[in-house]
Design a protein around this motif. Structure first.
Motif, PDB file in Angstrom:
ATOM      1  N   SER A  40       0.835  -1.203   0.000  1.00 10.58           N
ATOM      2  CA  SER A  40       0.000   0.000   0.000  1.00 10.58           C
ATOM      3  C   SER A  40       0.868   1.250   0.000  1.00 10.58           C
ATOM      4  CB  SER A  40      -0.912   0.004   1.229  1.00 10.58           C
ATOM      5  OG  SER A  40      -0.126  -0.049   2.413  1.00 10.58           O
ATOM      6  N   GLY A  41       0.199   2.380  -0.167  1.00 14.52           N
ATOM      7  CA  GLY A  41       0.877   3.664  -0.096  1.00 14.52           C
ATOM      8  C   GLY A  41      -0.110   4.790  -0.292  1.00 14.52           C
ATOM      9  N   LYS A  42       0.395   5.995  -0.177  1.00 11.30           N
ATOM     10  CA  LYS A  42      -0.434   7.188  -0.306  1.00 11.30           C
ATOM     11  C   LYS A  42      -0.435   7.694  -1.753  1.00 11.30           C
ATOM     12  CE  LYS A  42       1.820   9.138   3.334  1.00 11.30           C
ATOM     13  NZ  LYS A  42       2.428   7.966   3.807  1.00 11.30           N
ATOM     14  N   LEU A  43      -1.558   8.332  -2.108  1.00 12.46           N
ATOM     15  CA  LEU A  43      -1.605   9.033  -3.388  1.00 12.46           C
ATOM     16  C   LEU A  43      -0.570  10.148  -3.361  1.00 12.46           C
ATOM     17  CD1 LEU A  43      -5.394   9.651  -4.150  1.00 12.46           C
ATOM     18  CD2 LEU A  43      -3.875   8.017  -5.234  1.00 12.46           C
ATOM     19  N   GLU A  44       0.130  10.319  -4.461  1.00 12.46           N
ATOM     20  CA  GLU A  44       1.057  11.431  -4.586  1.00 12.46           C
ATOM     21  C   GLU A  44       0.337  12.589  -5.266  1.00 12.46           C
ATOM     22  OE1 GLU A  44       4.568   9.927  -6.525  1.00 12.46           O
ATOM     23  OE2 GLU A  44       5.102   8.709  -4.780  1.00 12.46           O
ATOM     24  N   HIS A  45       0.867  13.786  -5.101  1.00 14.48           N
ATOM     25  CA  HIS A  45       0.243  14.981  -5.674  1.00 14.48           C
ATOM     26  C   HIS A  45       0.022  14.796  -7.178  1.00 14.48           C
ATOM     27  CE1 HIS A  45      -0.888  19.149  -6.017  1.00 14.48           C
ATOM     28  NE2 HIS A  45      -0.068  19.251  -7.050  1.00 14.48           N
ATOM     29  N   GLY A  46      -1.203  15.036  -7.624  1.00 13.66           N
ATOM     30  CA  GLY A  46      -1.551  14.964  -9.038  1.00 13.66           C
ATOM     31  C   GLY A  46      -1.753  13.559  -9.579  1.00 13.66           C
ATOM     32  N   GLU A  47      -1.707  12.562  -8.715  1.00 18.15           N
ATOM     33  CA  GLU A  47      -1.810  11.165  -9.145  1.00 18.15           C
ATOM     34  C   GLU A  47      -3.221  10.647  -8.900  1.00 18.15           C
ATOM     35  OE1 GLU A  47       1.198   7.536  -8.371  1.00 18.15           O
ATOM     36  OE2 GLU A  47       0.362   8.378  -6.538  1.00 18.15           O
ATOM     37  N   HIS A  48      -3.745   9.837  -9.820  1.00 13.86           N
ATOM     38  CA  HIS A  48      -5.046   9.217  -9.562  1.00 13.86           C
ATOM     39  C   HIS A  48      -4.839   7.834  -8.948  1.00 13.86           C
ATOM     40  CE1 HIS A  48      -4.996   6.568 -13.085  1.00 13.86           C
ATOM     41  NE2 HIS A  48      -4.727   7.613 -13.859  1.00 13.86           N
ATOM     42  N   ALA A  49      -5.914   7.269  -8.432  1.00 15.02           N
ATOM     43  CA  ALA A  49      -5.836   6.047  -7.632  1.00 15.02           C
ATOM     44  C   ALA A  49      -5.291   4.846  -8.411  1.00 15.02           C
ATOM     45  CB  ALA A  49      -7.210   5.722  -7.044  1.00 15.02           C
ATOM     46  N   ILE A  50      -5.657   4.703  -9.676  1.00 18.24           N
ATOM     47  CA  ILE A  50      -5.180   3.545 -10.446  1.00 18.24           C
ATOM     48  C   ILE A  50      -3.672   3.664 -10.692  1.00 18.24           C
ATOM     49  CG2 ILE A  50      -5.340   2.290 -12.635  1.00 18.24           C
ATOM     50  CD1 ILE A  50      -7.733   1.852 -10.741  1.00 18.24           C
ATOM     51  N   THR A  51      -3.226   4.841 -11.062  1.00 18.16           N
ATOM     52  CA  THR A  51      -1.782   5.046 -11.241  1.00 18.16           C
ATOM     53  C   THR A  51      -1.047   4.740  -9.940  1.00 18.16           C
ATOM     54  OG1 THR A  51      -2.170   6.738 -12.923  1.00 18.16           O
ATOM     55  CG2 THR A  51      -0.016   6.748 -11.858  1.00 18.16           C
ATOM     56  N   ALA A  52      -1.620   5.155  -8.831  1.00 17.94           N
ATOM     57  CA  ALA A  52      -0.981   4.940  -7.527  1.00 17.94           C
ATOM     58  C   ALA A  52      -0.867   3.457  -7.180  1.00 17.94           C
ATOM     59  CB  ALA A  52      -1.752   5.676  -6.439  1.00 17.94           C
ATOM     60  N   ILE A  53      -1.929   2.679  -7.392  1.00 18.75           N
ATOM     61  CA  ILE A  53      -1.867   1.260  -7.016  1.00 18.75           C
ATOM     62  C   ILE A  53      -0.915   0.502  -7.943  1.00 18.75           C
ATOM     63  CG2 ILE A  53      -3.890   0.405  -8.296  1.00 18.75           C
ATOM     64  CD1 ILE A  53      -2.869  -0.595  -4.716  1.00 18.75           C
ATOM     65  N   VAL A  54      -0.871   0.865  -9.213  1.00 21.38           N
ATOM     66  CA  VAL A  54       0.076   0.246 -10.146  1.00 21.38           C
ATOM     67  C   VAL A  54       1.506   0.589  -9.720  1.00 21.38           C
ATOM     68  CG1 VAL A  54       0.918   0.290 -12.537  1.00 21.38           C
ATOM     69  CG2 VAL A  54      -1.542   0.113 -12.069  1.00 21.38           C
ATOM     70  N   ARG A  55       1.749   1.854  -9.364  1.00 29.43           N
ATOM     71  CA  ARG A  55       3.080   2.292  -8.928  1.00 29.43           C
ATOM     72  C   ARG A  55       3.486   1.578  -7.645  1.00 29.43           C
ATOM     73  NH1 ARG A  55       4.080   5.504  -5.038  1.00 29.43           N
ATOM     74  NH2 ARG A  55       2.055   6.559  -5.078  1.00 29.43           N
ATOM     75  N   GLU A  56       2.590   1.554  -6.654  1.00 31.76           N
ATOM     76  CA  GLU A  56       2.915   0.931  -5.368  1.00 31.76           C
ATOM     77  C   GLU A  56       3.198  -0.564  -5.525  1.00 31.76           C
ATOM     78  OE1 GLU A  56       3.666   2.194  -2.539  1.00 31.76           O
ATOM     79  OE2 GLU A  56       2.933   4.239  -2.704  1.00 31.76           O
ATOM     80  N   ALA A  57       2.450  -1.247  -6.383  1.00 32.09           N
ATOM     81  CA  ALA A  57       2.684  -2.680  -6.606  1.00 32.09           C
ATOM     82  C   ALA A  57       4.107  -2.906  -7.126  1.00 32.09           C
ATOM     83  CB  ALA A  57       1.659  -3.248  -7.575  1.00 32.09           C
ATOM     84  N   GLY A  58       4.534  -2.073  -8.042  1.00 37.69           N
ATOM     85  CA  GLY A  58       5.890  -2.194  -8.564  1.00 37.69           C
ATOM     86  C   GLY A  58       6.950  -1.835  -7.542  1.00 37.69           C
ATOM     87  N   GLU A  59       6.736  -0.728  -6.816  1.00 39.86           N
ATOM     88  CA  GLU A  59       7.724  -0.265  -5.850  1.00 39.86           C
ATOM     89  C   GLU A  59       7.886  -1.229  -4.674  1.00 39.86           C
ATOM     90  OE1 GLU A  59       7.109   4.561  -6.471  1.00 39.86           O
ATOM     91  OE2 GLU A  59       6.548   3.654  -4.565  1.00 39.86           O
TER      92      GLU A  59
END
Length: 149
Positions: A40-59
């Motif tokens: 899990s993680g927090k939304l970053e500024h200007g980021e939407h939820a789908i981009t965030a979950i895809v990013r967090e899964a990779g990170e």
């Protein structure tokens, strides 16, 4: 003077493999260390939820998700023991190693290890926010409160 709420928005991944979920054991962060939680993680500024979950899964676990895969399964409004609140958007993805790659502990400075657990038998040291997300997912509850009296 009115105080406006400041609830961070989190994205949480329920990566499923049959009746199991992938959890990560927090370590070295100063927050919920020694407890299991969902990637899990927090939304970053200007980021939407789908981009965030895809990013967090990779990170966090090195998993490659297509933006079309995550499905919103519940929203959890959680308040921790010190009274700070947050809103969590929990997304489910059925794990497929050929598409996603093998999950790894991609953040060893924040995570001791990752492991699969039966969704109905979480470890006793599962963080309450994660436990609430898993319970809501299993109960098909679209919204739950966690940590509120």
């Amino acid at each position: 003077m009115t105080i406006l709420p400041a609830h961070p928005v989190d994205v949480l991944l329920l990566l499923t493999r049959a009746d199991h979920l992938l959890l990560a054991l927090r370590e070295g962060t100063g927050y919920a260390d020694g407890q299991w939680n969902l990637p899990s993680g927090k939304l970053e500024h200007g980021e939407h939820a789908i981009t965030a979950i895809v990013r967090e899964a990779g990170e966090e676990i090195g998993v490659r998700l297509s933006p079309s895969e995550p499905q919103l399964v519940t929203t959890v409004h959680h308040r921790n023991a010190s009274g700070l609140a947050r809103v969590g958007l929990a997304f489910a993805v059925a794990f497929d190693q050929s598409r996603h790659g093998e999950p790894v502990n991609a953040e060893p400075h924040k995570c001791a290890k990752i492991a699969w657990f039966p969704a109905d038998m979480l470890p006793t040291n599962t963080y309450p926010y994660t436990a609430a997300c898993v319970r809501a997912f299993r109960d098909r509850a679209p919204f739950v409160l966690s940590g509120w009296s």
